[in-house]
Design a protein around this motif. Structure first.
Motif, PDB file in Angstrom:
ATOM      1  N   GLY B 415     -17.062  23.364  10.386  1.00 41.20           N
ATOM      2  CA  GLY B 415     -17.914  22.254  10.806  1.00 41.20           C
ATOM      3  C   GLY B 415     -17.234  21.472  11.900  1.00 41.20           C
ATOM      4  N   SER B 416     -17.590  20.228  12.000  1.00 43.72           N
ATOM      5  CA  SER B 416     -16.995  19.352  12.988  1.00 43.72           C
ATOM      6  C   SER B 416     -16.607  18.055  12.293  1.00 43.72           C
ATOM      7  CB  SER B 416     -17.986  19.050  14.116  1.00 43.72           C
ATOM      8  OG  SER B 416     -18.294  20.245  14.814  1.00 43.72           O
ATOM      9  N   ALA B 417     -15.654  17.348  12.896  1.00 44.48           N
ATOM     10  CA  ALA B 417     -15.228  16.090  12.290  1.00 44.48           C
ATOM     11  C   ALA B 417     -16.443  15.173  12.134  1.00 44.48           C
ATOM     12  CB  ALA B 417     -14.141  15.440  13.123  1.00 44.48           C
ATOM     13  N   LYS B 418     -17.311  15.198  13.131  1.00 38.23           N
ATOM     14  CA  LYS B 418     -18.646  14.614  12.953  1.00 38.23           C
ATOM     15  C   LYS B 418     -19.598  15.787  12.782  1.00 38.23           C
ATOM     16  CE  LYS B 418     -17.787  10.484  15.718  1.00 38.23           C
ATOM     17  NZ  LYS B 418     -17.691  10.034  17.118  1.00 38.23           N
ATOM     18  N   ASP B 419     -19.900  16.103  11.564  1.00 38.88           N
ATOM     19  CA  ASP B 419     -20.745  17.254  11.285  1.00 38.88           C
ATOM     20  C   ASP B 419     -22.141  17.046  11.887  1.00 38.88           C
ATOM     21  OD1 ASP B 419     -20.751  19.766   9.328  1.00 38.88           O
ATOM     22  OD2 ASP B 419     -22.737  18.827   9.272  1.00 38.88           O
ATOM     23  N   PRO B 420     -22.827  18.130  12.226  1.00 41.24           N
ATOM     24  CA  PRO B 420     -24.216  18.007  12.690  1.00 41.24           C
ATOM     25  C   PRO B 420     -25.075  17.133  11.782  1.00 41.24           C
ATOM     26  CG  PRO B 420     -23.469  20.250  13.027  1.00 41.24           C
ATOM     27  CD  PRO B 420     -22.340  19.520  12.348  1.00 41.24           C
ATOM     28  N   ILE B 421     -24.800  17.152  10.484  1.00 38.26           N
ATOM     29  CA  ILE B 421     -25.542  16.288   9.558  1.00 38.26           C
ATOM     30  C   ILE B 421     -25.226  14.818   9.832  1.00 38.26           C
ATOM     31  CG2 ILE B 421     -25.709  15.595   7.126  1.00 38.26           C
ATOM     32  CD1 ILE B 421     -27.092  18.193   7.517  1.00 38.26           C
ATOM     33  N   ASN B 422     -23.957  14.514  10.037  1.00 38.93           N
ATOM     34  CA  ASN B 422     -23.578  13.138  10.360  1.00 38.93           C
ATOM     35  C   ASN B 422     -24.231  12.695  11.668  1.00 38.93           C
ATOM     36  OD1 ASN B 422     -20.280  14.085   9.329  1.00 38.93           O
ATOM     37  ND2 ASN B 422     -21.739  12.912   8.101  1.00 38.93           N
ATOM     38  N   MET B 423     -24.271  13.603  12.634  1.00 38.82           N
ATOM     39  CA  MET B 423     -24.856  13.246  13.932  1.00 38.82           C
ATOM     40  C   MET B 423     -26.333  12.896  13.781  1.00 38.82           C
ATOM     41  SD  MET B 423     -22.355  13.211  16.024  1.00 38.82           S
ATOM     42  CE  MET B 423     -23.222  13.044  17.570  1.00 38.82           C
ATOM     43  N   LEU B 424     -27.047  13.657  12.947  1.00 40.56           N
ATOM     44  CA  LEU B 424     -28.452  13.289  12.677  1.00 40.56           C
ATOM     45  C   LEU B 424     -28.527  11.867  12.146  1.00 40.56           C
ATOM     46  CD1 LEU B 424     -29.929  16.464  10.903  1.00 40.56           C
ATOM     47  CD2 LEU B 424     -30.470  15.653  13.209  1.00 40.56           C
TER      48      LEU B 424
END
Lengths: 541, 541
Positions: B415-424
């Motif tokens: 994932g990412s430190a700011k996951d795509p879910i967090n970005m949403l």
């Protein structure tokens, strides 16, 4: 950088200065180990921002190789040393954000000329790569520390072709996991040829070797120390800011320190733990990024309070993935919680579709209120998905039993009609209602010593995988005929993973017997026994 | 079978009879299409249970090729016809569970001798395989229906080497998705050589062809009709049980029909929808399994009420994965909700780590209370994880903005430190606060016609991907110099995915301009335009 760029988006007028001691203003620190092996081939891929780009896009004044060495809170100034020439200057501030991170712990007993390195920055990585140029092909390196960085470095040094030993002081790799969940990781690394040494304290490090306190001597052209980090809190402490019990800078839910004009975020700041609210460091990239953004909101005046930290984490251990969230069973018991523990071994997706691989899952549940305290998942495909779903459930306080009702996406490539997450919920519900009663792998010897009979209810074809000493084999299908053999005795039923034994336990219970299921079945018992063997500990707790 | 086996585990004494019309008591219906191509090579893998095993393990009396043809509620009997000899008999019941499933819809205008097949059971699969023996290599088949089964059959028939046409009556494949989310799937299938026909109603089916109402003529040695299902409710209706508005058997939260001794579950029963409580069929395996288990609890006396259905679903479209949960934008608007819509195009994991692939995500949010109404995700790696996290969040009513705070597992492989879910969540929060204002791809033409200026703020290297007609190119970095050019005009900013344009929109807003961001950027606009082109519709809504 999250704080600085977010603040610019919120306020075009404010002057924003970033001081960075190293030569990189923003880099992919979680990617550093992978450049050692070449998995990430291009070093430039690890450098995420430049002062030039920050200036052009965000009008941010980012100064690398500038170290903040003192804070004068009364005057609201920071003393800055320019590392290239040693010159110092004072910079005024209205608000100051401290994000100095955490420093790798140093090995206490290394000789002054021992080739010991730590890995935190791109500068550190460059030094390690330079050192490795002098290590012959298939030369020996020792990694000290079996946490995330230690495992990743061992993996990547091994991929580079080196002869790698991994020394872990504790009884198992990855302190976030419990021992029986971690033992497959040690086995996997051993299988790849990494010399894993558990319970191995380093007695001394010389110029070409590491001595263990059990007398072991490991040749080492290079030693990587990955034994944890300590928050870089001295700048804050010297300025009289309060520190928390964890050693991190104490902050409130809006990341404000004991000085209302000074904020602290990232690995240097203490966080609140989600489960009991205690102080924790939780040095995780996700939290650091989120809090960076949040502190900009706080400064600009639109903040929401930080949520406490669950500590969701994941690591790729040379192809085997291990993930955890919340508390391990060990931590929960140490903190005095009465827990229900669930082990399962489902497939990553429907077993009738090609590519299904086994997962090993563990759920730790508060016995009083069915709250999920923690989870661990080990496997290959589908580990990250399951830990993320549980982390999401935990963040909203979902009861363990309620995992049964989650509507997760099912097609045979991706999961099962009853997803492994749902199955955890069913088991939790059965335990909460008393419909199922279980014992753990480390409780089996005690049960047998107290006179219980162990009944292995697997299908005959499954016996070849291994048997638990003392077990009597009666497949589920024969129990209705033979159950009277055990009248008056406590019965422990056991299958491969716990599911067939649940059917057997229900049947025997309905027939009037005192029966418990060996949680996680043969596989969990095997992993627990293996963990104790690797750590040279007896099986019984 | 979930109901029967669960009931046995709860009660060893009860007599349990299972009546099954087909020859298989339990089979992997979601796996059937994959045996057509040989992806699932072994037909036996699709057969999950046998009457013999059910008898031996669960003491269940399972009778295949036995059809229940009538219910006498007063006498509490079922009339059963034995299909092998036509003999009928009466069986008494204390409780009756109806789980007859749903029947494939038939093509209305097929000639009597047209080679049309549907796929529901293993028997159906066997017939299709026999038919395919007569189709020459690379022969032509037509699949009618662009839902899950239609796409899976088109994929697997294509993998088998056949020349496949896929005819969909609607304007896009997968009615669960909105058109711009579905267009990459049609493009992907077209790229593989599947002849996708959208908006194509079948006018007639002959012995060797399908005629479309636009005059198109598709050769067809075999036609698969996959145009949906209808609940098998006639047995229940004939017995005077109430049906719901959906046509499914009406049940309460404990799966009880209007007759308290009769329960109904699975595809034949109506469910409650999670978002507005309306009746729905939601013919999904996960719900069917869960309700099967729950009905056993209800009969045994320990039930918890069924949770309403989110309808989480996923499909592998020849290597491209599409998943959805809850309502699409179209459904939400049709039901009168004012919505905020978010499109993002993140990478599946950190872009600096090899193997990161793009995702296309959409979130539909209630504009009044920030509630998540639905989500759609299309891509390859990581689609299932993201839809499951959102489904979990929706099941507990988490606000869209709160997705920002989820602590998801991060290492660069996953994932990412700011996951795509967090970005949403961040985008949702920015929209909820009014910090960001957006327009949708289908609203752009109207904005431009009303005099807005479109500013493309991408980096120069990104322009080669394509440009929106009428856009003026000014990279973010030049906006501070040039913004005065737009004084007094409304500005639509646009980048590749929406993120750089967010920075630009914030900047221009801070500088006093009236600015909106084109949600999802160039990529969403491109997908929307492509959807309209595929359906031969104009771009403006």
């Amino acid at each position: 950088m999250s704080a600085a760029t977010r603040l610019r988006r919120l306020d075009e007028e404010r002057e924003i200065i970033v001081l960075e001691r190293s030569s990189e203003v923003s880099f992919a620190n979680c990617g550093l180990p992978y450049h050692v092996s070449g998995v990430i081939a291009d070093r430039e891929a690890l450098s995420l921002q430049s002062p030039e780009r920050l200036a052009a896009r965000f009008r941010i004044d980012a100064r690398v190789r500038h170290e903040a060495v003192a804070i004068d809170r009364a005057a609201k100034t920071v003393t800055v040393r320019r590392l290239d020439d040693g010159a110092t200057a004072e910079i005024g501030y209205d608000e100051l954000v401290l994000s100095p991170g955490a420093a790798p712990r140093r090995l206490a007993n290394a000789a002054a000329d021992a080739p010991v390195r730590t890995l935190r920055t791109l500068d550190d990585l460059d030094r390690i790569l330079t050192d490795l140029d002098d290590v012959p092909p298939a030369g020996s390196v020792v990694v000290v520390g079996g946490g995330f960085i230690g495992i990743e470095m061992a993996d990547n040094l091994h991929r580079r072709g080196l002869d790698v030993a991994l020394v872990q002081r504790g009884t198992h790799l990855l302190a976030e996991l419990d021992e029986e969940m971690a033992s497959p990781i040690a086995d996997h690394l051993l299988g790849l040829g990494v010399d894993v040494r558990l319970g191995g304290a380093v007695a001394a490090v010389g110029v070409d070797h590491v001595l263990l306190d059990d007398g072991g001597r490991l040749p080492a052209a290079l030693v990587i120390a990955a034994i944890g980090v300590t928050p870089e809190a001295s700048l804050a402490a010297d300025a009289g800011l309060e520190l928390g019990a964890s050693g991190g800078i104490a902050v409130d839910a809006f990341h404000r320190t004991s000085d209302p004009s000074i904020f602290a975020i990232g690995d240097a700041a203490e966080k609140r733990e989600a489960i009991d609210g205690s102080g924790t460091l939780a040095t995780l990239a996700g939290l650091a990024n989120r809090h960076g953004r949040a502190v900009a909101d706080a400064i600009a005046g639109g903040a929401t309070p930080a949520r406490p930290a669950l500590g969701t984490s994941i690591v790729d251990a040379a192809g085997l993935t291990a993930a955890s969230v919340g508390w391990s069973e060990r931590v929960a018991r140490r903190r005095g919680r009465e827990v229900r523990v669930i082990h399962t071994h489902p497939f990553s997706h429907a077993s009738y579709y090609p590519g299904a691989v086994p997962l090993s899952m563990k759920l730790v549940v508060d016995a009083h209120d069915d709250r999920i305290l923690g989870a661990q998942v080990v496997g290959t495909d589908g580990v990250d998905k399951r830990i993320d779903v549980i982390a999401t459930a935990m963040s909203v306080g979902l009861a363990a039993s309620a995992l049964a009702d989650l509507e997760l996406a099912y097609a045979p490539q991706y999961g099962s009609a009853k997803d492994p997450i749902n199955m955890l919920g069913y088991v939790a519900r059965n335990l909460a209602s008393g419909e199922d009663r279980v014992i753990q792998w480390h409780e089996l010897d005690r049960e047998l010593a107290a006179g219980a009979v162990l009944v292995d209810v697997r299908a005959e074809a499954q016996l070849a995988e291994g048997r638990i000493p003392g077990a009597q084999w009666i497949p589920v299908e024969s129990l209705r005929e033979r159950h009277a053999e055990f009248t008056g005795r406590r019965i422990v039923v056991q299958c491969r993973v716990g599911q067939g034994a649940h059917t057997a336990a229900r049947l025997l219970s309905e027939l009037g017997h005192d029966v418990v299921n060996l949680d996680g079945g043969y596989l969990t018992w095997r992993d627990g026994r293996r963990a104790r063997a690797l750590a040279e500990l007896p099986l019984a707790a």
